[in-house]
Design a protein around this motif. Structure first.
Motif, PDB file in Angstrom:
ATOM      1  N   GLY A  86      -3.800   6.206  -4.847  1.00 44.82           N
ATOM      2  CA  GLY A  86      -3.830   7.557  -5.393  1.00 44.82           C
ATOM      3  C   GLY A  86      -2.620   8.386  -4.987  1.00 44.82           C
ATOM      4  N   HIS A  87      -2.236   9.327  -5.860  1.00 50.05           N
ATOM      5  CA  HIS A  87      -1.200  10.299  -5.522  1.00 50.05           C
ATOM      6  C   HIS A  87      -1.838  11.665  -5.628  1.00 50.05           C
ATOM      7  CE1 HIS A  87       1.988   7.399  -5.321  1.00 50.05           C
ATOM      8  NE2 HIS A  87       1.471   6.835  -6.397  1.00 50.05           N
ATOM      9  N   PHE A  88      -1.564  12.511  -4.649  1.00 51.43           N
ATOM     10  CA  PHE A  88      -2.318  13.752  -4.558  1.00 51.43           C
ATOM     11  C   PHE A  88      -1.410  14.971  -4.670  1.00 51.43           C
ATOM     12  CE2 PHE A  88      -4.602  10.355  -2.487  1.00 51.43           C
ATOM     13  CZ  PHE A  88      -5.800  10.421  -3.186  1.00 51.43           C
ATOM     14  N   VAL A 364      -9.870   4.716  -5.475  1.00 53.64           N
ATOM     15  CA  VAL A 364      -9.214   5.979  -5.822  1.00 53.64           C
ATOM     16  C   VAL A 364      -8.918   6.833  -4.594  1.00 53.64           C
ATOM     17  CG1 VAL A 364      -9.713   6.274  -8.267  1.00 53.64           C
ATOM     18  CG2 VAL A 364     -11.512   6.748  -6.599  1.00 53.64           C
ATOM     19  N   LEU A 365      -9.600   6.571  -3.489  1.00 50.81           N
ATOM     20  CA  LEU A 365      -9.280   7.276  -2.242  1.00 50.81           C
ATOM     21  C   LEU A 365      -9.748   6.432  -1.062  1.00 50.81           C
ATOM     22  CD1 LEU A 365      -8.396   9.863  -0.617  1.00 50.81           C
ATOM     23  CD2 LEU A 365     -10.777  10.585  -0.734  1.00 50.81           C
ATOM     24  N   TYR A 378      -8.906  16.052  -1.494  1.00 49.70           N
ATOM     25  CA  TYR A 378      -7.753  15.344  -2.056  1.00 49.70           C
ATOM     26  C   TYR A 378      -7.718  15.568  -3.558  1.00 49.70           C
ATOM     27  CZ  TYR A 378      -7.718  13.392   2.588  1.00 49.70           C
ATOM     28  OH  TYR A 378      -7.673  13.276   3.952  1.00 49.70           O
ATOM     29  N   LEU A 380      -6.217  14.859  -6.982  1.00 52.68           N
ATOM     30  CA  LEU A 380      -5.430  13.824  -7.660  1.00 52.68           C
ATOM     31  C   LEU A 380      -4.305  14.464  -8.476  1.00 52.68           C
ATOM     32  CD1 LEU A 380      -8.355  11.519  -8.708  1.00 52.68           C
ATOM     33  CD2 LEU A 380      -6.333  10.764  -7.436  1.00 52.68           C
ATOM     34  N   VAL A 384      -7.862  10.829 -12.991  1.00 49.51           N
ATOM     35  CA  VAL A 384      -8.219   9.460 -13.389  1.00 49.51           C
ATOM     36  C   VAL A 384      -9.212   9.561 -14.538  1.00 49.51           C
ATOM     37  CG1 VAL A 384      -9.298   7.298 -12.655  1.00 49.51           C
ATOM     38  CG2 VAL A 384      -7.855   8.577 -11.051  1.00 49.51           C
TER      39      VAL A 384
END
Ligand code: HEC
Length: 454
Positions: A86-88, A364-365, A378, A380, A384
């Protein structure tokens, strides 16, 4: 920008040469302040959680050596997501080049440099807010005694009027206790107004507890808390919380908003952990408001692993106990935008996985080193897309051994419960859906229980 890239590259090639040339030396104004503004000042300024302010050179300089250590060890800034997954959008962890710049600055005597090189100072919202609220609601006042019996104050629910007289789309929310040192959490619900509502009257249920303040394990689990369901009836569940490390939620990041219906009341679920001083907490709740109704709606959801004493009992002196999973199925297409693991002091790890209808699985995390003192949400960076029929499966592990420095007692079996010395397994998450979707029908719980707050 070009300048900074060049400076970093130069240092990488020859550190000794950089120190000799004053124009390329690492200075506070030129190199450090931009990092502080982006990654540190949100907490390191007056009125926020950090004990010292990094707004000025004078305030920052004494901390140069400590900063070098704190960033090298990743103690600061607090951030716990495994970067593999994931990128947050709210990722405040530092790039290696920033860590190197801080080290270089500390090692070269933390020079100030020329104020002309400084970026403009950040305009932080007034009065300590993180968002700039269009509307502020005062929460209930609670006197928290220094030494209640067994140090326990049960969770309580208090209803206050929202003062909102027309349907209002909120785009961010911030909950600010006035006494964070004793605030375990504050969560809020929006509840349709009823004529029999009693404002500002706390409702709680005393639980049977042992001398250490742990509740007698119950077959019903924590959900047998004894709070009348009517307290939160008609609400969509928890809309947002303050916990240590987390105060705001911003739906604007996702172009979404949340509806507070005209005349709604606000239910505060409050939990204090006394700290030996008589204190009064006066929380405030701030909102930003949308000018026009949004296309997309932000929905906050949460679930709990099974909480009964048979399924959830962490044996003494175990370092990696696996909790039963919490599982739900999405009953319609959604976009997953936010995740927020909640456990107490023995919480060690939590992982969120999606199992798509075709059987494909995606993590996803993953929060491999959970820290109760830094319960982060967090966000995203790219939502998603989750098709209908996808399952969310959340796993967690607990450390009830002496190796866990926060463990108050490794020699006892730990059951599910409300107090920090009891445990929880409570993954929260948020989705964005088209306007008109019924928030209460977005997930179907397969294992565990949906958050209804009571
Ligand atoms: C989310 C809030 C937050 C952010 C962001 C944050 N800090 Fe902190 N910082 C704290 C708090 C709270 C403390 C004091 C408690 C502690 O040490 O955990 C602290 C303590 C520190 C300390 C003292 C550490 C020690 O071991 O005594 C240093 C140095 C520090 N921060 C540097 C930084 C730097 C540099 C950044 C940005 C790169 C940063 N912090 C970002 C909240 C934050």
């Amino acid at each position: 920008m070009t300048m900074r890239v060049w400076v970093t590259g130069f240092l990488f090639v020859g550190i000794a040469a950089a120190a000799e040339s004053s124009s390329s030396a690492v200075t506070y104004h030129k190199d450090i302040l931009p990092i502080l503004q982006k990654n540190c000042q949100s907490c390191h300024r007056p009125g926020q959680v950090a004990p010292m302010s990094f707004l000025s050179y004078e305030g920052t300089r004494p901390w140069a050596k400590a900063m070098k250590v704190a960033v090298a060890t990743k103690k600061m800034p607090p951030w716990f997501a495994d970067p593999q997954f994931g990128h947050f959008a709210n990722d405040r962890s530092l790039k290696q080049s920033d860590i190197d710049t801080i080290a270089k600055w500390a090692d070269s005597g933390a020079p100030e440099g020329n104020a002309k090189d400084a970026p403009p100072s950040v305009k932080w919202p007034a009065n300590g807010w993180t968002i700039e609220p269009d509307l502020i609601v005062n929460g209930p006042e609670t006197a928290v005694p220094a030494h209640p019996k067994n140090n326990v104050i049960e969770w309580s629910y208090v209803i206050v009027p929202s003062g909102i007289t027309q349907d209002t789309w909120i785009t961010s929310m911030e909950i600010r206790p006035s006494e964070p040192s004793i605030t375990h959490h504050i969560c809020v619900f929006f509840k349709p107004h009823t004529d029999d509502v009693k404002y500002n009257e706390p409702v709680w249920a005393d639980r049977e507890r042992d001398d250490n303040g742990s509740a007698v394990p119950s077959a019903a689990g924590v959900n047998g808390r004894g709070i009348p369901k009517s307290i939160t009836e008609g609400s969509n569940g928890i809309e947002g919380c303050y916990v240590p490390g987390q105060l705001t939620q911003d739906y604007r990041v996702h172009g979404a908003a949340k509806l507070v219906k005209a005349g709604s009341d606000i239910v505060f679920q409050i939990h204090y952990t006394p700290n030996g001083k008589d204190l009064v907490d006066r929380p405030r709740l701030g909102f930003t408001i949308a000018k026009a109704p949004p296309q997309r709606v932000y929905v906050s959801l949460g679930m709990s692993a099974p909480s009964d004493a048979k399924n959830f009992a962490i044996p003494p002196n175990t370092g990696n106990w696996e909790s039963p999973t919490a599982e739900a199925t999405f009953t319609q297409d959604v976009e997953l935008v936010w995740m927020f693991p909640h456990m107490h002091v023995r919480g060690k790890e939590m992982t969120y996985r999606l199992v798509y209808p075709d059987g494909k699985t995606e993590t996803v995390l993953s929060v491999p080193r959970y820290d109760f003192n830094w319960q982060l949400g967090y966000d995203l960076a790219k939502p998603v897309k989750v098709p209908k029929g996808t399952r969310l499966v959340v796993t967690a592990h607990y450390d009830n051994s002496v190796n866990n420095k926060f463990n108050p007692d490794p020699n006892r079996t730990v059951y599910y419960g409300d107090m920090t010395w009891e445990e929880m397994m409570y993954p929260f998450f948020s989705v964005v859906v088209d306007a008109g979707v019924d928030a209460r029908k977005i997930i179907k719980i397969d294992r565990g229980k949906q958050s209804d707050g009571a």
